[in-house]
Design a protein around this motif. Structure first.
Motif, PDB file in Angstrom:
ATOM      1  N   ALA A   1       0.813  -1.214   0.000  1.00  0.00           N
ATOM      2  CA  ALA A   1       0.000   0.000   0.000  1.00  0.00           C
ATOM      3  C   ALA A   1       0.848   1.266   0.000  1.00  0.00           C
ATOM      4  O   ALA A   1       0.357   2.336  -0.337  1.00  0.00           O
ATOM      5  CB  ALA A   1      -0.926   0.002   1.219  1.00  0.00           C
ATOM      6  N   GLY A   2       2.121   1.166   0.363  1.00  0.00           N
ATOM      7  CA  GLY A   2       2.980   2.341   0.463  1.00  0.00           C
ATOM      8  C   GLY A   2       3.721   2.639  -0.821  1.00  0.00           C
ATOM      9  O   GLY A   2       3.204   3.296  -1.731  1.00  0.00           O
ATOM     10  N   ALA A   3       4.964   2.149  -0.914  1.00  0.00           N
ATOM     11  CA  ALA A   3       5.812   2.481  -2.066  1.00  0.00           C
ATOM     12  C   ALA A   3       5.237   1.941  -3.370  1.00  0.00           C
ATOM     13  O   ALA A   3       5.269   2.628  -4.405  1.00  0.00           O
ATOM     14  CB  ALA A   3       7.214   1.927  -1.841  1.00  0.00           C
ATOM     15  N   ILE A   4       4.718   0.716  -3.361  1.00  0.00           N
ATOM     16  CA  ILE A   4       4.183   0.142  -4.597  1.00  0.00           C
ATOM     17  C   ILE A   4       2.942   0.906  -5.036  1.00  0.00           C
ATOM     18  O   ILE A   4       2.773   1.239  -6.214  1.00  0.00           O
ATOM     19  CB  ILE A   4       3.870  -1.350  -4.415  1.00  0.00           C
ATOM     20  CG1 ILE A   4       5.142  -2.117  -4.019  1.00  0.00           C
ATOM     21  CG2 ILE A   4       3.287  -1.932  -5.695  1.00  0.00           C
ATOM     22  CD1 ILE A   4       4.903  -3.572  -3.694  1.00  0.00           C
ATOM     23  N   GLY A   5       2.049   1.205  -4.086  1.00  0.00           N
ATOM     24  CA  GLY A   5       0.854   1.966  -4.408  1.00  0.00           C
ATOM     25  C   GLY A   5       1.190   3.348  -4.947  1.00  0.00           C
ATOM     26  O   GLY A   5       0.578   3.820  -5.907  1.00  0.00           O
ATOM     27  N   ALA A   6       2.171   4.007  -4.334  1.00  0.00           N
ATOM     28  CA  ALA A   6       2.583   5.334  -4.796  1.00  0.00           C
ATOM     29  C   ALA A   6       3.168   5.263  -6.197  1.00  0.00           C
ATOM     30  O   ALA A   6       2.931   6.152  -7.032  1.00  0.00           O
ATOM     31  CB  ALA A   6       3.595   5.930  -3.828  1.00  0.00           C
ATOM     32  N   THR A   7       3.922   4.210  -6.486  1.00  0.00           N
ATOM     33  CA  THR A   7       4.508   4.054  -7.821  1.00  0.00           C
ATOM     34  C   THR A   7       3.424   3.846  -8.873  1.00  0.00           C
ATOM     35  O   THR A   7       3.495   4.396  -9.976  1.00  0.00           O
ATOM     36  CB  THR A   7       5.486   2.864  -7.834  1.00  0.00           C
ATOM     37  OG1 THR A   7       6.506   3.091  -6.865  1.00  0.00           O
ATOM     38  CG2 THR A   7       6.130   2.696  -9.195  1.00  0.00           C
ATOM     39  N   VAL A   8       2.403   3.073  -8.532  1.00  0.00           N
ATOM     40  CA  VAL A   8       1.271   2.876  -9.444  1.00  0.00           C
ATOM     41  C   VAL A   8       0.595   4.208  -9.744  1.00  0.00           C
ATOM     42  O   VAL A   8       0.258   4.517 -10.899  1.00  0.00           O
ATOM     43  CB  VAL A   8       0.269   1.873  -8.835  1.00  0.00           C
ATOM     44  CG1 VAL A   8      -1.035   1.878  -9.630  1.00  0.00           C
ATOM     45  CG2 VAL A   8       0.858   0.475  -8.816  1.00  0.00           C
TER      46      VAL A   8
ATOM     47  N   GLU B   1       0.347  15.160  -3.514  1.00  0.00           N
ATOM     48  CA  GLU B   1      -0.935  14.564  -3.895  1.00  0.00           C
ATOM     49  C   GLU B   1      -0.823  13.053  -4.034  1.00  0.00           C
ATOM     50  O   GLU B   1      -1.763  12.316  -3.694  1.00  0.00           O
ATOM     51  CB  GLU B   1      -1.416  15.186  -5.200  1.00  0.00           C
ATOM     52  CG  GLU B   1      -1.858  16.638  -5.053  1.00  0.00           C
ATOM     53  CD  GLU B   1      -2.135  17.296  -6.389  1.00  0.00           C
ATOM     54  OE1 GLU B   1      -2.951  18.232  -6.429  1.00  0.00           O
ATOM     55  OE2 GLU B   1      -1.521  16.881  -7.405  1.00  0.00           O
ATOM     56  N   VAL B   2       0.318  12.578  -4.535  1.00  0.00           N
ATOM     57  CA  VAL B   2       0.554  11.133  -4.608  1.00  0.00           C
ATOM     58  C   VAL B   2       0.546  10.533  -3.211  1.00  0.00           C
ATOM     59  O   VAL B   2      -0.106   9.514  -2.947  1.00  0.00           O
ATOM     60  CB  VAL B   2       1.892  10.828  -5.316  1.00  0.00           C
ATOM     61  CG1 VAL B   2       2.256   9.353  -5.153  1.00  0.00           C
ATOM     62  CG2 VAL B   2       1.804  11.179  -6.789  1.00  0.00           C
ATOM     63  N   ALA B   3       1.265  11.177  -2.293  1.00  0.00           N
ATOM     64  CA  ALA B   3       1.342  10.669  -0.924  1.00  0.00           C
ATOM     65  C   ALA B   3      -0.029  10.691  -0.251  1.00  0.00           C
ATOM     66  O   ALA B   3      -0.442   9.716   0.390  1.00  0.00           O
ATOM     67  CB  ALA B   3       2.338  11.496  -0.113  1.00  0.00           C
ATOM     68  N   GLY B   4      -0.750  11.812  -0.397  1.00  0.00           N
ATOM     69  CA  GLY B   4      -2.051  11.936   0.246  1.00  0.00           C
ATOM     70  C   GLY B   4      -3.066  10.943  -0.290  1.00  0.00           C
ATOM     71  O   GLY B   4      -3.805  10.316   0.471  1.00  0.00           O
ATOM     72  N   THR B   5      -3.107  10.779  -1.614  1.00  0.00           N
ATOM     73  CA  THR B   5      -4.054   9.849  -2.241  1.00  0.00           C
ATOM     74  C   THR B   5      -3.698   8.412  -1.901  1.00  0.00           C
ATOM     75  O   THR B   5      -4.580   7.577  -1.624  1.00  0.00           O
ATOM     76  CB  THR B   5      -4.051  10.049  -3.770  1.00  0.00           C
ATOM     77  OG1 THR B   5      -4.351  11.418  -4.063  1.00  0.00           O
ATOM     78  CG2 THR B   5      -5.078   9.155  -4.444  1.00  0.00           C
ATOM     79  N   ASP B   6      -2.404   8.102  -1.877  1.00  0.00           N
ATOM     80  CA  ASP B   6      -1.947   6.754  -1.549  1.00  0.00           C
ATOM     81  C   ASP B   6      -2.321   6.389  -0.117  1.00  0.00           C
ATOM     82  O   ASP B   6      -2.803   5.280   0.159  1.00  0.00           O
ATOM     83  CB  ASP B   6      -0.434   6.674  -1.744  1.00  0.00           C
ATOM     84  CG  ASP B   6       0.114   5.283  -1.492  1.00  0.00           C
ATOM     85  OD1 ASP B   6      -0.449   4.315  -2.036  1.00  0.00           O
ATOM     86  OD2 ASP B   6       1.100   5.161  -0.751  1.00  0.00           O
ATOM     87  N   ILE B   7      -2.119   7.306   0.815  1.00  0.00           N
ATOM     88  CA  ILE B   7      -2.453   7.046   2.210  1.00  0.00           C
ATOM     89  C   ILE B   7      -3.962   6.915   2.392  1.00  0.00           C
ATOM     90  O   ILE B   7      -4.441   6.043   3.132  1.00  0.00           O
ATOM     91  CB  ILE B   7      -1.890   8.162   3.113  1.00  0.00           C
ATOM     92  CG1 ILE B   7      -0.368   8.080   3.159  1.00  0.00           C
ATOM     93  CG2 ILE B   7      -2.454   8.079   4.526  1.00  0.00           C
ATOM     94  CD1 ILE B   7       0.286   9.226   3.906  1.00  0.00           C
ATOM     95  N   ALA B   8      -4.738   7.763   1.696  1.00  0.00           N
ATOM     96  CA  ALA B   8      -6.183   7.771   1.873  1.00  0.00           C
ATOM     97  C   ALA B   8      -6.829   6.460   1.426  1.00  0.00           C
ATOM     98  O   ALA B   8      -7.701   5.921   2.126  1.00  0.00           O
ATOM     99  CB  ALA B   8      -6.792   8.949   1.113  1.00  0.00           C
ATOM    100  N   TYR B   9      -6.424   5.934   0.269  1.00  0.00           N
ATOM    101  CA  TYR B   9      -7.037   4.675  -0.176  1.00  0.00           C
ATOM    102  C   TYR B   9      -6.575   3.501   0.688  1.00  0.00           C
ATOM    103  O   TYR B   9      -7.289   2.494   0.841  1.00  0.00           O
ATOM    104  CB  TYR B   9      -6.726   4.401  -1.658  1.00  0.00           C
ATOM    105  CG  TYR B   9      -5.612   3.422  -1.902  1.00  0.00           C
ATOM    106  CD1 TYR B   9      -5.861   2.054  -1.970  1.00  0.00           C
ATOM    107  CD2 TYR B   9      -4.289   3.853  -2.026  1.00  0.00           C
ATOM    108  CE1 TYR B   9      -4.832   1.155  -2.171  1.00  0.00           C
ATOM    109  CE2 TYR B   9      -3.269   2.965  -2.226  1.00  0.00           C
ATOM    110  CZ  TYR B   9      -3.540   1.616  -2.302  1.00  0.00           C
ATOM    111  OH  TYR B   9      -2.516   0.723  -2.489  1.00  0.00           O
ATOM    112  N   ALA B  10      -5.375   3.634   1.286  1.00  0.00           N
ATOM    113  CA  ALA B  10      -4.837   2.535   2.091  1.00  0.00           C
ATOM    114  C   ALA B  10      -5.581   2.369   3.414  1.00  0.00           C
ATOM    115  O   ALA B  10      -5.556   1.286   3.997  1.00  0.00           O
ATOM    116  CB  ALA B  10      -3.350   2.771   2.363  1.00  0.00           C
ATOM    117  N   VAL B  11      -6.253   3.422   3.890  1.00  0.00           N
ATOM    118  CA  VAL B  11      -6.948   3.328   5.181  1.00  0.00           C
ATOM    119  C   VAL B  11      -8.088   2.306   5.136  1.00  0.00           C
ATOM    120  O   VAL B  11      -8.103   1.366   5.939  1.00  0.00           O
ATOM    121  CB  VAL B  11      -7.453   4.712   5.636  1.00  0.00           C
ATOM    122  CG1 VAL B  11      -8.334   4.571   6.872  1.00  0.00           C
ATOM    123  CG2 VAL B  11      -6.282   5.622   5.945  1.00  0.00           C
ATOM    124  N   PRO B  12      -9.065   2.434   4.223  1.00  0.00           N
ATOM    125  CA  PRO B  12     -10.108   1.406   4.190  1.00  0.00           C
ATOM    126  C   PRO B  12      -9.577   0.038   3.785  1.00  0.00           C
ATOM    127  O   PRO B  12     -10.084  -0.994   4.270  1.00  0.00           O
ATOM    128  CB  PRO B  12     -11.107   1.941   3.156  1.00  0.00           C
ATOM    129  CG  PRO B  12     -10.339   2.913   2.329  1.00  0.00           C
ATOM    130  CD  PRO B  12      -9.333   3.511   3.253  1.00  0.00           C
TER     131      PRO B  12
END
Length: 257
Positions: free
Chosen positions: A164-171, A183-194
């Motif tokens: 959910a972290g580095a791989i998700g951000a790379t996607v 925005e990449v960091a914020g969006t990556d963290i937000a989807y990772a919560v649920p």
């Protein structure tokens, strides 16, 4: 309360605060290799840990306006059903069996190596994509690719707690190259919560969360994240990411061999 778990939580939190990645990639192998926690329990506990810490991060990014909720929604359309299906799969095959424990161990190793690739080559991939704007996905194709990526990440995160972290951000960088780093960091963290919350609930249902261990890790990690975030700009990012990549490669090798 085991002091060694508190210190480990602080160390991982420190790295996450300084680099923005490495939580699951370090915490799960650390619990498995150093403390002998079974792979399933390490994954479940780390997922509960991630859902709590990322929730705090999402609140901060929301206040700063750095979350693209439309992208979060697309990722969740793929990730959340995949997390539920993966939880049922773990239940069916027996989450605490030795055979599945070995599969989880190898999945963790593969996820760690993917994280290393994401750390080392994300900038080059972004440069390649920006140099070829005609190959960037648009419209329905972009939506479908985002949902598919979410499904892959949802499965990977539920099984290994990593991705959910580095791989998700790379996607996100590859699919949405116009997003700023914040925005990449914020969006990556937000989807990772649920995603991590549902995956953690699945592991709670499977009985693979150690709540006392979770509390002990949080005692160390929350101050570590705070300190790491404070010193993040004082340490060269390239050096930190190189160090983290080296540690992760060593971890993956240990998990495999």
């Amino acid at each position: 309360m085991d002091v060694s778990f508190v210190i480990s939580g602080f160390a991982v939190g420190l790295l996450v605060g300084m680099t923005g990645v490495g939580g699951g990639s370090l915490m799960t192998p650390l619990l498995t290799l150093l403390f002998g926690v079974t792979p399933a329990v390490a994954v479940g506990t780390d997922l509960a840990f991630a859902s709590l810490t990322k929730g705090v991060g999402t609140f901060t990014h929301r206040l700063r306006g750095t979350v693209h909720w439309d992208i979060v929604r697309r990722l969740c359309m793929g990730a959340l059903p995949a997390a539920v299906l993966a939880s049922f799969g773990l239940k069916y095959f027996g989450t605490l069996s030795p055979e599945l424990g070995k599969i989880i161990r190898y999945t963790i190793a593969a996820s760690v190596l993917l994280t290393v690739c994401a750390l080392l080559f994300r900038r080059k991939m972004l440069a390649w994509i920006n140099a070829r704007p005609e190959r960037q996905l648009q419209g329905g194709a972009l939506t479908a690719a985002t949902i598919f990526a979410g499904a892959v990440l949802g499965t990977l995160v539920t099984i290994s707690s990593i991705g959910a972290g580095a791989i998700g951000a790379t996607v996100l960088v590859m699919l949405y190259p116009r997003l700023s780093p914040a925005e990449v960091a914020g969006t990556d963290i937000a989807y990772a919560v649920p995603l991590t919350a549902i995956a953690a609930f699945g592991h709670w249902w499977l009985g693979s969360i150690d709540w006392s261990l979770l509390l002990t890790l949080l005692v160390g990690s929350l101050p570590g994240i705070t300190v790491g975030s404070y010193f993040a700009r004082a340490v060269p990012e390239r050096m930190l990411r190189g160090l983290l990549a080296f540690v992760l490669v060593a971890v993956a090798a240990k998990l495999i061999f």
